[in-house]
Enzyme design. Structure first.
Site, PDB file in Angstrom:
ATOM      1  N   ASP A  36       0.889  -1.166   0.322  1.00  0.00           N
ATOM      2  CA  ASP A  36       0.013  -0.044  -0.074  1.00  0.00           C
ATOM      3  C   ASP A  36       0.911   1.209   0.096  1.00  0.00           C
ATOM      4  O   ASP A  36       1.287   1.515   1.078  1.00  0.00           O
ATOM      5  CB  ASP A  36      -0.955  -0.023   1.229  1.00  0.00           C
ATOM      6  CG  ASP A  36      -1.990   0.993   1.158  1.00  0.00           C
ATOM      7  OD1 ASP A  36      -1.620   2.142   0.725  1.00  0.00           O
ATOM      8  OD2 ASP A  36      -3.032   0.761   1.433  1.00  0.00           O
ATOM      9  N   VAL A  59       3.596  -9.913  -0.866  1.00  0.00           N
ATOM     10  CA  VAL A  59       4.383 -11.386  -0.484  1.00  0.00           C
ATOM     11  C   VAL A  59       3.793 -12.430  -1.500  1.00  0.00           C
ATOM     12  O   VAL A  59       4.363 -13.558  -1.628  1.00  0.00           O
ATOM     13  CB  VAL A  59       3.920 -12.043   0.733  1.00  0.00           C
ATOM     14  CG1 VAL A  59       4.580 -11.090   1.724  1.00  0.00           C
ATOM     15  CG2 VAL A  59       2.484 -12.070   1.045  1.00  0.00           C
ATOM     16  N   LYS A 124      -7.381 -17.388  15.892  1.00  0.00           N
ATOM     17  CA  LYS A 124      -8.245 -18.074  15.207  1.00  0.00           C
ATOM     18  C   LYS A 124      -7.466 -19.507  14.382  1.00  0.00           C
ATOM     19  O   LYS A 124      -8.257 -20.193  13.823  1.00  0.00           O
ATOM     20  CB  LYS A 124      -8.743 -17.282  14.208  1.00  0.00           C
ATOM     21  CG  LYS A 124      -9.531 -16.236  14.887  1.00  0.00           C
ATOM     22  CD  LYS A 124     -10.174 -14.974  13.934  1.00  0.00           C
ATOM     23  CE  LYS A 124     -11.079 -14.096  14.498  1.00  0.00           C
ATOM     24  NZ  LYS A 124     -10.284 -13.130  15.579  1.00  0.00           N
TER      25      LYS A 124
END
Length: 274
Positions: A36, A59, A124
């Protein structure tokens, strides 16, 4: 401490905090790798240290990673797609960034002669209930398994596992501070982790390079209590979003539901520092 560091996803909340820390720790060169350009421009306005280097790249692009890793000794891998609901509708994109991007980093790190790589995982990832968590679990697996093929002088790989940093961009705290009032489910519990504490976990992993994910012991909070601490009148709950769960886990047998719970007053105090 090693003299050169590259942070993938270096313009994110934890990436930027680690960059500031790295400069304070005396790294001779700190490379910010992210896709960005605007976030890099904003960060560059705030951090003008001549030790910083800036690389636009993704990446998903192994060749760009290899170029950016030239002369780098240590890598903190923070780049990821993270929005749980976005992962439910775009799982292939999450695989490309969170899993294939990590594989690209492993190969580029080998080619460039990097010494240490620490990947940032998520609460998570343990018993994943959504696509994001599943890709983070695979990220952990491929990074740690890379130690089995490092040879005599290849990079060493380690993983940290923790939840969202309090007040990070896109978090519920960030949303409420920005004037939002929506709440999915007041019974939700989450682990509390401040920016400073998160950075310390990463630095510890970079120093120790543990064979298993480095997982902190954290207190938890209830979203209902967080709303009270922030003075938020959230109205009618909107309901859990796609892929979202009531509680989180970081270790087997533990969860944010049963972890020691922060009081409203403790949350108010913690928010002042977040």
């Amino acid at each position: 401490m090693q003299s050169s560091l590259l942070i993938t996803g270096g313009t994110g909340t934890i990436g930027a905090a680690l960059a500031r820390d790295a400069l304070a720790r005396g790294f001779e060169r700190v490379c910010i790798f992210s896709r960005d350009e605007y976030k890099q421009a904003v960060m560059r306005e705030k951090l003008t240290d001549p030790s910083l280097r800036w690389f636009l790249g993704d990446v998903r692009d192994r060749h760009r990673l290899r170029r950016a890793l030239e002369g780098v000794e240590c890598v903190i891998h923070a780049a990821a797609l993270k929005r749980v609901e976005a992962g439910e509708f775009n799982p292939g994109e999450f695989v490309k960034t969170n899993v294939i991007g990590t594989l690209n980093l492993i190969e580029a790190a080998h080619d460039a002669g990097v010494k240490r790589v620490v990947g940032l995982s998520s609460d998570k990832a343990l018993n994943p209930q959504n696509a994001y968590g599943a890709t983070k679990l695979l990220m952990e697996k491929v990074l740690l398994a890379a130690n089995n093929a490092r040879g005599g002088s290849g990079p060493r790989f380690a993983v940290t596992r923790f939840g969202n940093v309090a007040g990070s961009r896109g978090s519920v705290i960030d949303m409420w501070r920005g004037g939002g009032r929506a709440l999915t489910e007041p019974r939700c519990t989450r682990y509390w982790l401040g920016e400073r504490e998160a950075a310390q976990i990463v630095w510890a992993a970079l120093e120790e390079m543990p064979a298993e994910p480095m997982v902190p012991t954290l207190r938890a909070y209830c979203l209902r209590d967080l709303a009270q601490a922030m003075g938020v009148d959230y109205g009618t709950p909107t309901g859990l979003r796609a892929g979202e769960s009531l509680h989180e886990q970081m270790r087997e047998g533990e969860s944010s539901e049963t972890a020691p719970r922060m009081t409203v007053e403790e949350l108010r105090e913690a928010l002042r520092a977040a």
